[in-house]
Write a protein that holds these residues in place. Structure first.
Motif, PDB file in Angstrom:
ATOM      1  N   THR A 109      -3.193   0.677   5.806  1.00 34.85           N
ATOM      2  CA  THR A 109      -3.289  -0.127   4.591  1.00 34.85           C
ATOM      3  C   THR A 109      -2.722   0.659   3.401  1.00 34.85           C
ATOM      4  O   THR A 109      -2.563   1.875   3.460  1.00 34.85           O
ATOM      5  N   GLY A 121      -4.364  -6.575  -0.248  1.00 34.90           N
ATOM      6  CA  GLY A 121      -4.725  -7.599   0.722  1.00 34.90           C
ATOM      7  C   GLY A 121      -4.516  -8.976   0.137  1.00 34.90           C
ATOM      8  O   GLY A 121      -4.061  -9.129  -0.997  1.00 34.90           O
ATOM      9  N   ALA A 133      -7.774  -1.677  -1.133  1.00 32.22           N
ATOM     10  CA  ALA A 133      -6.552  -1.814  -0.346  1.00 32.22           C
ATOM     11  C   ALA A 133      -5.861  -3.118  -0.736  1.00 32.22           C
ATOM     12  O   ALA A 133      -6.528  -4.100  -1.090  1.00 32.22           O
TER      13      ALA A 133
END
Length: 121
Positions: free
Chosen positions: A95, A107, A105
């Motif tokens: 990630t 996303g 992270a």
């Protein structure tokens, strides 16, 4: 991949757009889209994620004090250095995280799912 058939794409077909917050600043929001439209990028020695095809030379950036749910954009301006976080690290699990907030992270938000509390790190 956590989202098969999908990748990170620009949310505007025209790429970088002028932003009213600073003269000469150009931004483009990023999101999830079809893998065939995914951006190509590399991480340079300064930990910048730099675009290689569409929006060539633009870098990933996010709020200088990143929190869950913040938008990630592309920019091609020095304004980014003073006002946004633009350095990222690749974590052991693959990630990407802002170097100043490694507990976060990159996303995608799944529509209709509630985001966790948006607290500062």
């Amino acid at each position: 991949s956590s989202h098969p058939g999908m990748g990170i794409v620009t949310m505007l077909n025209n790429g970088l757009q002028n932003a009213s917050i600073s003269p000469g600043l150009k931004l483009c929001a990023l999101g999830a889209g079809q893998a065939k439209n995914a951006l190509s990028a590399k991480i340079d020695t300064n930990d910048h994620i730099i675009m290689m095809d569409k929006c060539v030379g633009a870098v990933f950036c996010t709020n200088k004090h990143p929190m869950i749910g913040n938008c990630v954009c592309l920019s091609n301006s020095s304004y980014v250095e003073a006002n946004f976080c633009y350095k990222y690290v690749v974590n052991k699990n693959g990630t990407l995280s802002p170097t100043i907030a490694k507990h976060l992270a990159l996303g995608f938000h799944i529509p209709a799912k509630k985001l966790p509390c948006n607290e500062k790190p």
